[in-house]
Design a protein around this motif. Structure first.
Motif: not given
Length: 609
Positions: A563-571
């Motif tokens: 699993m590779d959880w990613k968030m928006p770059f401007d979070f």
């Protein structure tokens, strides 16, 4: 409510600066290698070791555990005693039915509780892998462990001191021996004197033979202890080396050549030609018998099973010269040798300058009082898959035998003795065959028999433990012979001069324990024309064996995706703006992170309940 607080706590952790986050603790000495990490290239499931009971230059204080800093969790249950060399339910090295195979620690015919006390090592696959607890070797000064310990060397040459996992609840140190009035005198006798070293004692002979040990013999006439010899050929000419000892439980066949400057004298005086020199002694049942040579229960006489007439010089011929010696030795485990018999082959030598004799020596071991059914079964070449270097099994009718190659004597002429075809070993052999005047069909038959041996192989065993009674375990050998009608010639003969044996094989089964089997075999002959004008001539013959690996290996297994959880770059953009302004405008004030947390907690408390 609890869920929202947990989410806020995670957000709080992500907002912490990198320097303020807790770091994972690192091992003080790096990863410790275990036997499974070092790969399968070991004997009997264990790793090669350089010493036992080590002594390294680092001192350890008394009372300090030496296995604390880099202790590896044991893989075996702590409440169960783990055998040092646990055997396997399927014994792949058990090749000889009814007989104990050398260094096969799982062979049930050996009846050994601790095989390592008899064998010098265990063959790969005959014992399970052992579990060890390891630390860096530099941390150990002295090992007082009563349990098995080894020093393993990894690929980088770093030593790891390992103790075999037996019972994790017990410590690995011996209790110091107490000295009291009862044992003081015994200890004073053993260790008393100017030094603490024990007095030197003469090493007593071992209680029984180990596999490969030389066999002791005794000459009562001269009261001399010697070894059972098996002369072997050395050098390019294959001269006989007399001082080659026979190894216990090692069935071998050797051939050597003797040259005589004066055969007239050697015929009567040379003990190598006299059969009496091969049985005028007794064999010690066990090595311990050399301490009591007057006790006949430790001595086994050599029994004759064939005529042993002495050499006789008759005119221009030396009669009854020994050409073959066969020892049959029956053993009974640790009780040693129980029976020894010898048989001879004789030949007549013509007295001439530069006369020579080729002698053949065979030593065979078998279990004492073994069943007749097991004796006819014959040894295996694998169980079930073939083992590289073992003989390639062939079948002719209902008779199982070994596929062979031609063998030449010292002068290059084809010998009656032949080489065994070993599985997985490519080989080439050649010799010169002397042909006499005969018709074409007889010449072809004689050369064919010289090339492929007698009897002619018809089938080859698919697996190394094939049973002649099970026809499904054998595959037919394809053959392409010479064609007589290839050329119209009344005064010539189309004869074979070369044989190529092609064997296709492959590994099947698990990749962790592949089993080699033969998929097919064929004989390819190369022929040439020969004129029938000469009365006698020599033909150079060649045999080639080629093993071809046709194994189709499967694709390597693919691991499960992570699993590779990613968030928006401007979070975190709003928080970064607030932090940057807060740091610039309010230096020395309360941390912006703490203020943000208080605000978030206040919002949570304002929610209606």
């Amino acid at each position: 409510m609890c869920t929202l607080q947990l989410v806020l706590l995670q957000v709080f952790f992500l907002m912490l600066p990198e320097a303020s986050r807790p770091q994972p603790s690192s091992s003080p000495s790096g990863a410790v290698l275990t036997p499974s990490d070092l790969g399968p290239g070991t004997q009997g499931g264990t790793l090669p070791f350089s010493s036992v009971g080590t002594a390294t230059p680092r001192a350890v204080l008394p009372g300090i555990s030496t296995v604390g800093p880099t202790l590896v969790a044991p893989t075996a249950p702590g409440n169960r005693t783990v055998d040092l060399f646990p055997v396997l339910p399927i014994c792949v090295c058990d090749l000889t039915p009814g007989t104990c195979d050398i260094n096969c620690c799982c062979d049930g015919d050996c009846y050994l509780l601790h095989p390592r006390t008899v064998f010098s090592f265990c063959l790969p696959g005959s014992v399970r892998s052992s579990s060890w607890v390891c630390v860096d070797n530099s941390l150990i000064f002295r090992s007082n462990s009563p349990f098995p310990s080894r020093v393993f060397m990894d690929s980088n040459g770093i030593g790891q001191f390992c103790v075999h996992v037996n019972n994790s609840k017990l410590n690995y140190f011996q209790t110091l021996q107490e000295v009291n009035a009862t044992n003081f005198q015994a200890l004073a006798t053993e260790f008393g004197g100017e030094s603490f070293t024990s007095t030197f004692q003469t090493q007593s002979p071992p209680p029984f033979y180990r596999a490969g040990d030389p066999i002791l013999t005794y000459f009562p006439k001269w009261s001399v202890i010697s070894l059972l010899r098996q002369p072997a050929g050395v050098g390019a000419g294959g001269l006989c080396a007399e001082r080659n000892p026979a190894g216990f439980l090692e069935s071998k066949s050797t051939t050597c050549t003797r040259f005589f400057k004066n055969l007239t004298d050697s015929c009567i005086l040379d003990p190598a030609l006299d059969a009496a020199s091969y049985y005028n002694f007794t064999v010690l049942k066990i090595p311990r018998g050399m301490t009591d040579l007057q006790n006949m229960k430790f001595q086994v006489p050599v029994t004759l099973v064939s005529p042993a007439d002495p050499p006789l010089l008759a005119g221009n011929t030396c009669q009854n010269a020994v050409s073959q010696v066969i020892y049959d030795i029956e053993t009974n485990g640790t009780f040693g040798i129980q029976k020894v018999s010898v048989s001879f082959g004789h030949t007549n030598l013509t007295i001439e300058p530069g006369a020579s004799l080729q002698q053949h020596f065979i030593i065979r071991f078998r279990a004492f009082q073994q069943s007749m059914a097991a004796s006819f079964t014959g040894p295996k070449s694998g169980n079930p898959g073939y083992i590289v270097g073992k003989p390639l099994l062939a079948l002719t009718g209902d008779i199982r035998h070994v596929m062979t190659l031609m063998k030449s004597q010292g002068n290059g002429i084809c010998s009656v003795k032949r080489h065994e075809v070993q599985f997985g070993v490519n080989a080439i052999s050649g010799c010169k065959l002397r042909l006499k005047k005969a018709d074409c069909s007889h010449l072809q038959q004689e050369i064919y028999q010289t090339l492929h041996g007698r009897p002619r192989p018809e089938h080859v065993a698919i697996f190394g433990n094939a049973d002649p009674a099970q026809k499904g375990g054998w595959t037919r050998i394809l053959s392409r012979s010479c064609s007589v009608s290839a050329m119209n010639c009344t005064s010539c003969c189309f004869i074979p001069v070369s044989l190529e044996i092609q064997v296709l094989w492959a590994n099947i089964g698990l990749q962790s324990n592949p089993q080699a089997h033969v998929s097919g075999a064929r004989f390819l002959y190369q022929c040439q024309f020969r004129q029938d004008s000469q009365q006698e001539t020599e033909v150079s013959l060649t045999t080639l064996v080629n093993f071809v690996d046709i194994t189709q290996k499967p694709e390597p297994p693919r691991g499960q995706p992570r699993m590779d959880w990613k968030m928006p770059f401007d979070f975190f953009f709003p928080f970064q703006v607030v932090f940057s302004r807060g740091v610039d405008s309010q230096k020395g004030a309360v941390s912006p992170i703490l203020i943000l947390c208080l605000l978030l907690l206040g919002v949570v408390n304002l929610e209606p309940k």
